[in-house]
Design a protein around this motif. Structure first.
Motif, PDB file in Angstrom:
ATOM      1  N   GLN A 208       0.865  -1.165   0.000  1.00  0.00           N
ATOM      2  CA  GLN A 208       0.000   0.000   0.000  1.00  0.00           C
ATOM      3  C   GLN A 208       0.908   1.222   0.000  1.00  0.00           C
ATOM      4  N   LEU A 209       0.923   1.951  -1.125  1.00  0.00           N
ATOM      5  CA  LEU A 209       1.837   3.081  -1.301  1.00  0.00           C
ATOM      6  C   LEU A 209       1.055   4.353  -1.592  1.00  0.00           C
ATOM      7  N   GLN A 210       1.221   5.353  -0.765  1.00  0.00           N
ATOM      8  CA  GLN A 210       0.548   6.631  -0.973  1.00  0.00           C
ATOM      9  C   GLN A 210      -0.974   6.446  -1.105  1.00  0.00           C
ATOM     10  N   GLY A 211      -1.510   5.485  -0.348  1.00  0.00           N
ATOM     11  CA  GLY A 211      -2.935   5.223  -0.405  1.00  0.00           C
ATOM     12  C   GLY A 211      -3.380   4.434  -1.612  1.00  0.00           C
ATOM     13  N   VAL A 212      -2.414   3.910  -2.388  1.00  0.00           N
ATOM     14  CA  VAL A 212      -2.717   3.165  -3.606  1.00  0.00           C
ATOM     15  C   VAL A 212      -2.184   1.746  -3.476  1.00  0.00           C
ATOM     16  N   GLY A 213      -2.969   0.762  -3.889  1.00  0.00           N
ATOM     17  CA  GLY A 213      -2.518  -0.619  -3.873  1.00  0.00           C
ATOM     18  C   GLY A 213      -1.627  -0.899  -5.066  1.00  0.00           C
ATOM     19  N   VAL A 214      -0.447  -1.441  -4.811  1.00  0.00           N
ATOM     20  CA  VAL A 214       0.489  -1.786  -5.882  1.00  0.00           C
ATOM     21  C   VAL A 214       0.886  -3.250  -5.720  1.00  0.00           C
ATOM     22  N   SER A 215       0.529  -4.058  -6.708  1.00  0.00           N
ATOM     23  CA  SER A 215       0.943  -5.463  -6.740  1.00  0.00           C
ATOM     24  C   SER A 215       2.105  -5.556  -7.710  1.00  0.00           C
ATOM     25  N   PHE A 216       3.249  -6.016  -7.220  1.00  0.00           N
ATOM     26  CA  PHE A 216       4.455  -5.972  -8.047  1.00  0.00           C
ATOM     27  C   PHE A 216       5.128  -7.331  -8.128  1.00  0.00           C
ATOM     28  N   ARG A 217       6.019  -7.449  -9.091  1.00  0.00           N
ATOM     29  CA  ARG A 217       6.805  -8.663  -9.286  1.00  0.00           C
ATOM     30  C   ARG A 217       8.117  -8.528  -8.525  1.00  0.00           C
TER      31      ARG A 217
ATOM     32  N   TRP B 283      20.998 -11.909  -0.330  1.00  0.00           N
ATOM     33  CA  TRP B 283      21.274 -11.644   1.083  1.00  0.00           C
ATOM     34  C   TRP B 283      20.375 -10.567   1.696  1.00  0.00           C
ATOM     35  N   VAL B 284      19.556  -9.924   0.884  1.00  0.00           N
ATOM     36  CA  VAL B 284      18.644  -8.903   1.388  1.00  0.00           C
ATOM     37  C   VAL B 284      17.365  -9.569   1.879  1.00  0.00           C
ATOM     38  N   THR B 285      16.938  -9.246   3.098  1.00  0.00           N
ATOM     39  CA  THR B 285      15.736  -9.854   3.657  1.00  0.00           C
ATOM     40  C   THR B 285      14.477  -9.236   3.045  1.00  0.00           C
ATOM     41  N   LEU B 286      13.376  -9.985   3.122  1.00  0.00           N
ATOM     42  CA  LEU B 286      12.110  -9.463   2.611  1.00  0.00           C
ATOM     43  C   LEU B 286      11.675  -8.224   3.384  1.00  0.00           C
ATOM     44  N   ARG B 287      12.000  -8.174   4.655  1.00  0.00           N
ATOM     45  CA  ARG B 287      11.645  -6.991   5.442  1.00  0.00           C
ATOM     46  C   ARG B 287      12.360  -5.758   4.898  1.00  0.00           C
ATOM     47  N   GLU B 288      13.608  -5.916   4.516  1.00  0.00           N
ATOM     48  CA  GLU B 288      14.348  -4.797   3.930  1.00  0.00           C
ATOM     49  C   GLU B 288      13.788  -4.417   2.567  1.00  0.00           C
ATOM     50  N   VAL B 289      13.376  -5.414   1.810  1.00  0.00           N
ATOM     51  CA  VAL B 289      12.774  -5.127   0.503  1.00  0.00           C
ATOM     52  C   VAL B 289      11.493  -4.325   0.681  1.00  0.00           C
ATOM     53  N   ASP B 290      10.629  -4.776   1.586  1.00  0.00           N
ATOM     54  CA  ASP B 290       9.363  -4.080   1.804  1.00  0.00           C
ATOM     55  C   ASP B 290       9.594  -2.657   2.312  1.00  0.00           C
ATOM     56  N   ALA B 291      10.601  -2.485   3.171  1.00  0.00           N
ATOM     57  CA  ALA B 291      10.919  -1.148   3.672  1.00  0.00           C
ATOM     58  C   ALA B 291      11.397  -0.244   2.542  1.00  0.00           C
ATOM     59  N   ALA B 292      12.192  -0.800   1.636  1.00  0.00           N
ATOM     60  CA  ALA B 292      12.689  -0.015   0.505  1.00  0.00           C
ATOM     61  C   ALA B 292      11.546   0.394  -0.415  1.00  0.00           C
ATOM     62  N   VAL B 293      10.609  -0.520  -0.631  1.00  0.00           N
ATOM     63  CA  VAL B 293       9.452  -0.210  -1.475  1.00  0.00           C
ATOM     64  C   VAL B 293       8.646   0.925  -0.847  1.00  0.00           C
ATOM     65  N   GLN B 294       8.437   0.864   0.470  1.00  0.00           N
ATOM     66  CA  GLN B 294       7.701   1.923   1.145  1.00  0.00           C
ATOM     67  C   GLN B 294       8.430   3.251   1.039  1.00  0.00           C
ATOM     68  N   GLU B 295       9.755   3.225   1.180  1.00  0.00           N
ATOM     69  CA  GLU B 295      10.547   4.452   1.131  1.00  0.00           C
ATOM     70  C   GLU B 295      10.442   5.136  -0.231  1.00  0.00           C
ATOM     71  N   LYS B 296      10.342   4.338  -1.286  1.00  0.00           N
ATOM     72  CA  LYS B 296      10.255   4.886  -2.633  1.00  0.00           C
ATOM     73  C   LYS B 296       8.814   4.907  -3.146  1.00  0.00           C
ATOM     74  N   GLY B 297       7.850   4.828  -2.224  1.00  0.00           N
ATOM     75  CA  GLY B 297       6.454   4.746  -2.613  1.00  0.00           C
ATOM     76  C   GLY B 297       5.985   5.890  -3.489  1.00  0.00           C
ATOM     77  N   ALA B 298       6.345   7.119  -3.128  1.00  0.00           N
ATOM     78  CA  ALA B 298       5.898   8.278  -3.909  1.00  0.00           C
ATOM     79  C   ALA B 298       6.439   8.212  -5.334  1.00  0.00           C
ATOM     80  N   TRP B 299       7.690   7.847  -5.470  1.00  0.00           N
ATOM     81  CA  TRP B 299       8.315   7.746  -6.801  1.00  0.00           C
ATOM     82  C   TRP B 299       7.644   6.647  -7.619  1.00  0.00           C
ATOM     83  N   ILE B 300       7.393   5.502  -6.980  1.00  0.00           N
ATOM     84  CA  ILE B 300       6.794   4.370  -7.683  1.00  0.00           C
ATOM     85  C   ILE B 300       5.412   4.729  -8.210  1.00  0.00           C
TER      86      ILE B 300
END
Length: 303
Positions: free
Chosen positions: A68-77, A102-119
């Protein structure tokens, strides 16, 4: 909190490109062969609807993670890849995120949230460009050619109170007739034409659903037309089928694939090997039809 990773923004460049041959396909996960990749196993097919994205939102056709990014649902690969950082790529299919093992899923999800506006901004920009491309592809005026069932029909514009226009020597099965007020704008002609296309779509979709449902041993309860810009169809466990009306632009062989795909979800609300076996029961050549759908012209499916 920002992870100590260098976040690489791959917008239509860098990394493995996403095939830009289509705007949207029906909600689906990787084919059986793709399912064997190293992408993590996540819950994408449970609940009332198979791969139901958060609404409104954007869905990659092979999505296996959601956010859930910027109030929008994003389903990604999400994919594992040989790289040194997390990478983001927005293409015609949607968002693809790649990360080293070596990157955990938690780190991936955090990165996606951090770049949510750009995405979200990039996904919306892509959608807007595709919308503009579609509007330019068809000149909504008398005599224009409109894609219909894999061929073209000629737009026949009649003005109320003016009478029939010239050029009526075209066979009736090769025209798209619309009636508009005198001096109607291009947008009024387009809207009238789309009403006709939607009527044709609903009638055909119902006929194909009635044809394939008994062969799959399922019963659908309701059909709704969709205008989604990211997928061709969806199915709910209660028998509610949604099909994108723009399928009417494509050949019936591709329409039938989408119909069978969604009906198969009434037996298997996932994209497991058993699901694909179900599709294959009534459509042995589904892989070829699926590939043809992926290669359909972009300008046929933009919003």
């Amino acid at each position: 909190m920002r992870t100590p990773l260098q976040l690489v923004l791959d917008f239509l460049t860098g990394g493995d490109p996403v095939t830009p041959s289509k705007l949207a396909v029906l909600s689906s996960e990787p084919s059986p062969s793709q399912a064997k990749s190293h992408a993590p196993s996540v819950d994408v097919g449970q609940g009332k609807q198979a791969l139901q994205p958060l609404v409104p939102g954007f869905t990659h056709p092979a999505a296996n993670r959601h956010a859930q990014l910027q109030g929008v649902g994003v389903s990604f690969r999400f994919e594992r890849a040989r790289r040194k950082s997390i990478g983001f790529m927005v293409g015609a299919d949607g968002l693809v995120v790649r990360a080293p093992n070596w990157v955990t899923l938690r780190e991936v999800d955090a990165a996606v949230q951090e770049k949510g506006a750009w995405i979200v901004a990039k996904l919306q920009q892509l959608k807007d460009r595709q919308t503009e491309q579609f509007q330019k592809a068809i000149e909504w005026r008398h005599g224009a050619e409109v894609p219909f069932l894999g061929r073209t029909v000629r737009l026949c514009v009649l003005e109320r109170g003016v009478g029939r226009v010239h050029g009526q020597d075209v066979p009736t099965d090769q025209i798209l007739p619309v009636t508009v007020p005198p001096g109607a704008s291009v947008s009024q002609v387009r809207d009238a034409a789309q009403v006709w296309l939607k009527q044709q779509a609903k009638a055909l979709f119902e006929e194909r659903l009635h044809h394939f449902a008994p062969r799959l041993g399922v019963r659908w309860q309701k059909l709704s037309l969709s205008s989604a810009s990211t997928r061709w169809g969806s199915a709910r466990q209660d028998g509610h089928i949604r099909l994108n009306w723009r399928l009417i632009h494509l050949p019936t062989s591709q329409i039938d694939y989408v119909v069978v795909h969604e009906l198969a979800h009434l037996r298997e609300m996932n994209h497991s090997p058993r699901f694909w076996e179900t599709v294959g029961e009534v459509m042995p050549d589904y892989a070829q039809r699926r590939q043809a759908l992926r290669q359909a012209p972009v300008d046929l499916k933009a919003d």
